[in-house]
Each structure stands twice: as structure tokens, then as C-alpha cells.
Design an enzyme around this catalytic site. Structure first.
Site, PDB file in Angstrom:
ATOM      1  N   ASP A   1      59.980  12.098 125.863  1.00 36.04           N
ATOM      2  CA  ASP A   1      61.252  12.723 126.247  1.00 36.04           C
ATOM      3  C   ASP A   1      62.369  12.175 125.349  1.00 36.04           C
ATOM      4  O   ASP A   1      63.152  12.925 124.757  1.00 36.04           O
ATOM      5  CB  ASP A   1      61.528  12.410 127.722  1.00 36.04           C
ATOM      6  CG  ASP A   1      62.696  13.197 128.287  1.00 36.04           C
ATOM      7  OD1 ASP A   1      63.199  14.096 127.587  1.00 36.04           O
ATOM      8  OD2 ASP A   1      63.106  12.905 129.427  1.00 36.04           O
TER       9      ASP A   1
ATOM     10  N   LYS B   1      53.709   1.124 124.169  1.00 35.93           N
ATOM     11  CA  LYS B   1      54.341  -0.171 124.387  1.00 35.93           C
ATOM     12  C   LYS B   1      53.262  -1.078 124.976  1.00 35.93           C
ATOM     13  O   LYS B   1      53.449  -1.720 126.027  1.00 35.93           O
ATOM     14  CB  LYS B   1      55.551  -0.007 125.344  1.00 35.93           C
ATOM     15  CG  LYS B   1      56.401  -1.250 125.514  1.00 35.93           C
ATOM     16  CD  LYS B   1      57.296  -1.555 124.337  1.00 35.93           C
ATOM     17  CE  LYS B   1      57.961  -2.893 124.478  1.00 35.93           C
ATOM     18  NZ  LYS B   1      58.836  -3.247 123.344  1.00 35.93           N
TER      19      LYS B   1
ATOM     20  N   ASP C   1      59.830   0.843 120.296  1.00 40.50           N
ATOM     21  CA  ASP C   1      61.154   0.423 119.802  1.00 40.50           C
ATOM     22  C   ASP C   1      61.205   0.451 118.272  1.00 40.50           C
ATOM     23  O   ASP C   1      62.164   0.950 117.676  1.00 40.50           O
ATOM     24  CB  ASP C   1      61.573  -0.945 120.365  1.00 40.50           C
ATOM     25  CG  ASP C   1      60.423  -1.887 120.656  1.00 40.50           C
ATOM     26  OD1 ASP C   1      59.266  -1.485 120.445  1.00 40.50           O
ATOM     27  OD2 ASP C   1      60.677  -3.025 121.081  1.00 40.50           O
TER      28      ASP C   1
ATOM     29  N   TYR D   1      57.121   9.512 134.893  1.00 40.78           N
ATOM     30  CA  TYR D   1      57.694  10.722 135.491  1.00 40.78           C
ATOM     31  C   TYR D   1      56.817  11.287 136.610  1.00 40.78           C
ATOM     32  O   TYR D   1      57.044  12.388 137.091  1.00 40.78           O
ATOM     33  CB  TYR D   1      57.901  11.800 134.413  1.00 40.78           C
ATOM     34  CG  TYR D   1      59.037  11.523 133.453  1.00 40.78           C
ATOM     35  CD1 TYR D   1      59.605  10.254 133.349  1.00 40.78           C
ATOM     36  CD2 TYR D   1      59.552  12.528 132.647  1.00 40.78           C
ATOM     37  CE1 TYR D   1      60.639  10.000 132.465  1.00 40.78           C
ATOM     38  CE2 TYR D   1      60.588  12.271 131.765  1.00 40.78           C
ATOM     39  CZ  TYR D   1      61.128  11.012 131.677  1.00 40.78           C
ATOM     40  OH  TYR D   1      62.158  10.768 130.803  1.00 40.78           O
TER      41      TYR D   1
HETATM   42 MG    MG Z   1      64.650  15.609 127.774  1.00 41.60          MG
END
Ligand code: MG
Ligand code: NAI
Length: 337
Positions: free
Chosen positions: A230, A173, A206, A123
Site C-alpha cells: 500500500d 521486514k 526501509d 490489513y
Molecule cells: Mg493506498
């Protein structure tokens, strides 16, 4: 009296901030609201989605209660939520998800607090077209630094210690994104050694998504990078009744912004359907940040009573028959009496 910058925001923002400020005012919390503009509504009105006066007010007062802000999908201005988190270095995004009384859900006794790194990762906003104007090849760069990772992971452990939590799960990850989330994981392992009394676990994202749905009770405090946080925090909201009931805090070293996990919900805006609990729980985190623990507890207990005994006044997303207004009025009535 404490000055709070209030940003009602877009979509359902106006309705839920009105409900929440009514409830906080009825509780006797000693707050003075300074209303400021941001988001799509500010853009339409002033041509700027983050007006200079809003930035100045935050610089001065350092505490913000914010409704959701609409971000155009694809083209258009960049997320003002992300911009505010980066500008004021609000590196800790704290998102609790706790089962509530009398809300139907297949999951019981969930009590998770998710710490999301709030300023970097994918982000960061480093995106560009590789092929110029043809626009057939895009690239996005994830940024992870030692400094920011240490800050968020330490915040998660310190929270666990202070609140007598037993376990911290770091989500990554690192099998694929070896440098970025690998660095995050390595720093987590280093920091965990300073907290021998807290169990430390790491899981690949995952698998984590599956485990959270299968057996969410195994998780306590979670810490992860921006994008994973998020997504997993919306998942966590889904375990306890949906986005209408989960609050959040964005905290830095010298400023804090309190907002719900959810967005501006354009599908229900202006219809009285929005549940103000999520923003209200964010506001309770703000009262705790201001050391007004008693007032926060008084309001939380009023919410629990309304959920338990006045379900008909609650909003429809949690099984009630009421509106944003009837729900907040029911809470106010308990606080005033
Ligand atoms: Mg959100
Ligand atoms: P959303 O979170 O606004 O809505 C997702 C679903 O949850 C919708 O069905 C909505 O009706 C429901 N919902 C959300 N809040 C609710 C509430 N308080 N009570 C009852 N139901 C509720 O996510 P969506 O639709 O993906 O995004 C809409 C806009 O919000 C976008 O422009 C997005 O960029 C923005 N957004 C802003 C955030 C922020 O200000 N922090 C966070 C997430 C999205």
C-alpha cells in the site's frame, strides 16, 4: 457485449467514472455498464456501505470497475475496499508505475509493476482493545499464510515471465517480523527457484523506500505484503507524476476489480480538478483482462497524444490548465476521429 459492474463511489468518484466510461464508450469497447452503490455515499443513502444488490451483481458478473470509496478514519465502518478484496479473494493487487511523456518529474524511465498481497497481513482486520472499555491498549494481528503468499508471489513471477521482465524484488521486514514476513520471504526464495531465467532479489522495506527514491530504474517487478505494498505503491505513483496517473487491478481466480491507487480525494471533489488517467489506466488493465488488447492500445495512444500535444486540456496536477472534462473530451475527440 460484456457486463461490467460500475461503482462510481465517493468524492471524485462520480467525475472520474463519468470521464472513463465516456472514453471507453467512444473507443468502441464492447461493454455494458451495470451501476451499483458502495462506500460512504451508499451508507448515507441506504444505511449500508456495501448493499446486498452490489454483492449480488458482482457475484453474477465477476468484473468491477470501481471509483474510490471513503473509509472513515478511526471509528466507523471498516474499509469496503478491503472487504471487497477479501470477499471475492482478489489476492493480486497489481499496480504499475510508468513514466509518461511530457509530465514533469525528477525521475525518468521508471517502469515498475508492484504486486501487493491483497487479503491478509496487517490489513486482515484482527484488531481489538486489550483493556476493554478503557481503550488505552490496542492490538493488531498480522496474518500471513503459505497459500496466499504462494498465490501472490507466483502471480508476480508469472507476470514477469509473460511480459519478459528481468527481475523480481521481494520486499519484507523479516529481520524484525520473523514469522510473518519471514514466511513470505522463505516462500519467495522457494518459488524463485522455478524461474531461473528471472533475477530474484529481496530487500528490507526501509531500505527499499530509500532505493526507490534514489534509483527507481533498478526495479522491475516488485512483490510484497499488504501494508508495505500500500505504502510503496503510493511512493511509486509519486515517481511518475502522482496518484492521478497510476491505475491498478485486483485479480482473483474467478473475479476481478479495477480501481485506481488513489482514494476519494475529498480536497478536490466536485471542482473538476480530478485527473481521470488513474482510473482510465485501471480500465485499460480491465480491457486487457478481457483480451481487448487493441482497444486498450488505441486508448493508451490517445492519452499519450493528449499529454504530448494538448497539454493545455490536461488537469492541473500534471501541469495542464484544463479540467476532468476538457481532458476526457480531448481523448474522446481523438478516438472518434
Ligand atoms: Mg493506498
Ligand atoms: P487520496 O488518494 O484520496 O488523496 C491523496 C492526495 O492525492 C490528495 O491531495 C488528492 O487531491 C490527490 N489525488 C488523489 N487522486 C487524484 C486524482 N485522480 N487527480 C488529482 N489528484 C488526486 O488519499 P487520502 O486523502 O488519504 O484519502 C481520502 C479517502 O480515500 C479516505 O477516506 C481513504 O480511506 C480513501 N481511500 C480509498 C481508496 C480506494 O477506494 N481504493 C484508496 C486510498 C484511500
Amino acid at each position: 457485449m460484456k457486463n461490467i459492474v460500475l461503482i462510481p463511489g465517493d468524492g471524485i468518484g462520480k467525475e472520474i467514472t463519468k470521464a472513463v466510461t465516456d472514453i471507453l464508450d467512444a473507443s468502441g469497447a464492447n461493454l455494458h455498464w451495470i451501476e451499483c452503490k458502495a462506500g460512504e455515499s451508499a451508507y448515507k443513502e441506504t444505511g449500508n456501505p456495501l448493499p446486498e444488490e452490489t454483492i449480488e451483481a458482482i457475484k453474477k458478473h465477476r468484473i468491477v470497475l470501481k471509483g474510490p470509496l471513503t473509509t472513515p478514519v478511526g471509528a466507523g465502518f471498516r474499509s469496503i475496499n478491503v472487504a471487497l478484496r477479501q470477499k471475492f479473494n482478489l489476492y493480486s493487487n497489481i499496480r504499475p508505475a510508468k513514466s509518461l511523456p511530457n509530465i514533469e518529474s525528477p525521475f525518468r524511465a521508471v517502469d515498475i509493476v508492484l504486486f501487493r498481497e491483497n487479503t491478509q497481513g496487517l490489513y486482515f482486520g484482527k484488531e481489538h482493545w486489550v483493556d476493554g472499555d478503557t481503550k488505552n491498549h490496542a492490538e493488531s494481528i498480522a496474518v500471513v499464510t503459505r497459500d496466499a503468499s504462494e498465490k501472490i508471489i507466483t502471480a508476480a513471477f508469472e507476470y514477469a515471465k509473460k511480459n519478459k521482465r528481468k527481475k523480481v524484488t521481494l520486499v519484507h521486514k523479516a529481520n524484525i517480523l520473523k514469522l510473518t514476513t519471514g514466511l513470505f520471504l522463505d516462500i519467495g526464495k522457494e518459488i524463485a527457484e522455478n524461474y531461473p531465467e528471472i533475477e530474484f532479489q529481496d530487500l528490507i522495506v526501509d531500505n527499499m523506500a530509500m532505493q526507490m527514491v534514489l534509483r527507481p530504474q533498478q526495479f522491475d517487478v516488485i512483490v510484497t505484503t499488504n501494508l508495505f505494498g500500500d505504502i510503496l505503491s503510493d511512493l511509486a505513483s509519486g515517481l511518475v507524476g502522482g496518484l492521478g496517473v497510476t491505475g491498478a487491478a485486483n485479480i482473483g481466480d474467478d473475479a476481478a476489480m479495477f480501481e485506481a491507487v488513489h482514494g476519494s480525494a475529498p480536497d478536490i471533489a466536485g471542482k473538476g480538478l480530478a485527473n481521470p488517467t488513474a482510473l482510465l489506466f485501471s480500465a485499460l488493465m480491465m480491457l486487457e483482462y478481457l483480451n481487448q488488447y487493441r482497444t486498450a492500445e488505441k486508448i493508451r495512444s490517445a492519452v499519450y497524444t493528449v499529454l504530448q500535444d494538448h497539454k493545455e486540456d490536461c488537469t492541473k496536477d500534471i501541469g495542464g490548465q484544463g479540467t476532468t472534462e476538457s481532458y476526457s473530451e480531448a481523448i474522446c475527440k481523438l478516438l472518434i476521429n
